[in-house]
Write a protein that holds these residues in place. Structure first.
Motif, PDB file in Angstrom:
ATOM      1  N   GLY A   1      24.545  32.692  51.679  1.00  7.18           N
ATOM      2  CA  GLY A   1      25.819  33.125  52.241  1.00  7.18           C
ATOM      3  C   GLY A   1      26.624  33.613  51.152  1.00  7.18           C
ATOM      4  N   TYR A   2      26.886  34.786  51.327  1.00  7.89           N
ATOM      5  CA  TYR A   2      27.337  35.078  50.110  1.00  7.89           C
ATOM      6  C   TYR A   2      29.652  35.737  50.757  1.00  7.89           C
ATOM      7  CZ  TYR A   2      26.542  39.938  51.842  1.00  7.89           C
ATOM      8  OH  TYR A   2      26.423  40.902  53.249  1.00  7.89           O
ATOM      9  N   GLU A   3      30.422  36.396  49.805  1.00  7.71           N
ATOM     10  CA  GLU A   3      31.396  36.371  49.992  1.00  7.71           C
ATOM     11  C   GLU A   3      31.579  37.643  48.671  1.00  7.71           C
ATOM     12  OE1 GLU A   3      34.492  33.630  49.389  1.00  7.71           O
ATOM     13  OE2 GLU A   3      33.595  31.998  50.449  1.00  7.71           O
ATOM     14  N   THR A   4      32.607  39.291  49.702  1.00  7.31           N
ATOM     15  CA  THR A   4      32.639  39.588  48.591  1.00  7.31           C
ATOM     16  C   THR A   4      34.330  39.997  48.374  1.00  7.31           C
ATOM     17  OG1 THR A   4      33.014  41.008  50.795  1.00  7.31           O
ATOM     18  CG2 THR A   4      30.904  41.265  49.373  1.00  7.31           C
ATOM     19  N   TYR A   5      34.608  40.264  47.808  1.00  3.68           N
ATOM     20  CA  TYR A   5      36.188  40.371  47.292  1.00  3.68           C
ATOM     21  C   TYR A   5      36.606  42.382  46.437  1.00  3.68           C
ATOM     22  CZ  TYR A   5      35.486  35.659  46.486  1.00  3.68           C
ATOM     23  OH  TYR A   5      35.221  34.367  47.291  1.00  3.68           O
ATOM     24  N   GLY A   6      37.407  43.126  47.086  1.00  6.81           N
ATOM     25  CA  GLY A   6      37.491  44.865  46.785  1.00  6.81           C
ATOM     26  C   GLY A   6      36.273  45.430  47.953  1.00  6.81           C
ATOM     27  N   THR A   7      36.630  46.377  46.783  1.00 12.22           N
ATOM     28  CA  THR A   7      35.367  48.031  47.577  1.00 12.22           C
ATOM     29  C   THR A   7      34.682  48.776  47.153  1.00 12.22           C
ATOM     30  OG1 THR A   7      37.724  48.467  48.996  1.00 12.22           O
ATOM     31  CG2 THR A   7      36.277  49.365  49.090  1.00 12.22           C
TER      32      THR A   7
ATOM     33  N   LYS B   1      44.006  40.982  38.538  1.00 10.68           N
ATOM     34  CA  LYS B   1      43.773  39.982  37.127  1.00 10.68           C
ATOM     35  C   LYS B   1      42.282  40.399  36.455  1.00 10.68           C
ATOM     36  CE  LYS B   1      44.836  36.550  40.992  1.00 10.68           C
ATOM     37  NZ  LYS B   1      44.937  35.390  41.613  1.00 10.68           N
ATOM     38  N   PRO B   2      41.943  39.655  35.942  1.00 10.72           N
ATOM     39  CA  PRO B   2      41.213  40.352  34.676  1.00 10.72           C
ATOM     40  C   PRO B   2      39.854  41.007  35.476  1.00 10.72           C
ATOM     41  CG  PRO B   2      41.612  38.364  33.996  1.00 10.72           C
ATOM     42  CD  PRO B   2      42.444  38.402  35.502  1.00 10.72           C
ATOM     43  N   VAL B   3      39.099  39.760  36.754  1.00 14.82           N
ATOM     44  CA  VAL B   3      38.599  40.666  37.223  1.00 14.82           C
ATOM     45  C   VAL B   3      39.251  41.302  38.775  1.00 14.82           C
ATOM     46  CG1 VAL B   3      36.035  40.022  38.977  1.00 14.82           C
ATOM     47  CG2 VAL B   3      36.939  38.870  36.472  1.00 14.82           C
ATOM     48  N   ASP B   4      39.773  42.269  38.612  1.00 15.90           N
ATOM     49  CA  ASP B   4      40.718  43.925  39.561  1.00 15.90           C
ATOM     50  C   ASP B   4      39.853  43.847  40.677  1.00 15.90           C
ATOM     51  OD1 ASP B   4      42.810  44.811  40.143  1.00 15.90           O
ATOM     52  OD2 ASP B   4      43.214  45.827  38.689  1.00 15.90           O
ATOM     53  N   THR B   5      40.683  43.253  41.703  1.00 15.92           N
ATOM     54  CA  THR B   5      39.744  43.791  42.875  1.00 15.92           C
ATOM     55  C   THR B   5      39.886  45.027  43.063  1.00 15.92           C
ATOM     56  OG1 THR B   5      41.141  42.321  43.890  1.00 15.92           O
ATOM     57  CG2 THR B   5      38.898  41.960  43.753  1.00 15.92           C
ATOM     58  N   ASP B   6      41.284  45.407  42.544  1.00 16.84           N
ATOM     59  CA  ASP B   6      41.423  47.133  43.135  1.00 16.84           C
ATOM     60  C   ASP B   6      40.505  48.408  41.608  1.00 16.84           C
ATOM     61  OD1 ASP B   6      43.870  46.100  44.278  1.00 16.84           O
ATOM     62  OD2 ASP B   6      45.590  46.817  42.397  1.00 16.84           O
ATOM     63  N   LYS B   7      39.420  47.571  40.780  1.00 12.51           N
ATOM     64  CA  LYS B   7      38.825  48.417  40.697  1.00 12.51           C
ATOM     65  C   LYS B   7      37.176  47.991  41.071  1.00 12.51           C
ATOM     66  CE  LYS B   7      39.186  48.720  36.104  1.00 12.51           C
ATOM     67  NZ  LYS B   7      39.484  48.635  34.658  1.00 12.51           N
TER      68      LYS B   7
END
Length: 270
Positions: A47-53, A96-102
């Motif tokens: 399994g895995y998950e993803t956040y952001g694009t 946040k530090p690991v920015d899911t917008d980026k």
């Protein structure tokens, strides 16, 4: 260095807003996965998950391998009603530090995951059915190394069409995997961010791993690892997890979580 400072500040700042979009557990399969010991697993399902694009250049992806007792649920919630979010929710998300917008963030479940019976964990290991026998692999399952974990992640990387990770970042055992990525596939990542980890296992760590496993092996239900048709060694597992948890945390955490306070005179009936 700047990212490490931001992570430290975020973790000290207390509760933060959770990663807002609801998280979906995904899965991938590697056919005929060959371990570094030369054994073959016909179907490695994880399994895995993803956040952001993922951007068009596919150069903004961050891999998050997890710690020993963890899984790929690093941020967000599966349902609004979930009590808690993923373990690194304080540092993963918009702004946040690991920015899911980026960044496109990819946490992955390991093989032989401790949470094999958790419906939110997808893993292949001893509890998985061996296609040759129709029974759980049990102790016949190939021995897996940190390098094997990394190779499964490389397989996912190829399926996602990612040529190079922007970073590989993990805590504890996730840090071991991060180091392995840097050593084994230096051309496949831009940077490595191991957290509370080391690049090698010394004698002290190896000895403690044996201490952690001992309560499970001493549980009568362990049965040499062949317990899939009977009772699982849950009592031993609970003791092992208690030992691991106490060792992994500080005395201040233990006092704050389980410590006692002086009772008032009223409570004492005086």
């Amino acid at each position: 260095m700047r990212l490490k400072i931001l992570i430290t500040i975020a973790m000290m700042a207390g509760p933060a807003l959770a990663y807002e979009p609801l998280v979906e557990k995904r899965e991938f399969t590697l056919k005929n996965f060959v371990t570094r010991g030369g054994r073959t697993v016909p179907e490695m399902r994880l399994g895995y998950e993803t956040y952001g694009t993922l951007n068009d250049a596919k150069d903004n992806a961050i891999l998050i391998p997890h710690y020993f007792s963890g899984n790929s649920h690093a941020a967000g919630k599966y349902k609004e009603a979930d009590v808690s979010a993923g373990y690194w929710d304080a540092i993963i998300g918009s702004g946040k530090p690991v920015d899911t917008d980026k960044y496109f963030v990819v946490p992955v479940d390991t093989p032989v995951n401790l949470g094999a019976n958790d419906p939110n964990v997808i893993t292949t290991g001893p509890a998985t059915t061996n296609p040759k026998t129709g029974k759980p692999w049990g102790m016949d399952f190939p021995i897996m190394t940190i390098g094997d974990f990394v190779d499964t992640q490389k397989g996912l990387m190829e399926q996602l069409g990612i040529g190079k990770w922007h970073a590989v970042m993990g805590a504890s055992m996730g840090g071991l995997q991060s180091y392995e990525w840097a050593a084994r596939y230096p051309d496949k990542l831009e940077r490595v961010i191991p957290v509370i980890s080391s690049g090698w296992a010394d004698a002290n760590l190896i000895a403690w791993l044996d201490v952690w496993a001992s309560p499970i092996k001493l549980d009568p239900n362990w049965n040499g690892g062949d317990y899939y048709t009977g009772q699982a060694p849950n009592a031993g597992l609970a003791q092992a997890m208690k030992t691991l948890t106490l060792q992994a945390n500080s005395a201040e955490w233990t006092d704050g979580t389980f410590g006692r306070e002086w009772g008032s005179r009223a409570e004492l009936g005086e």
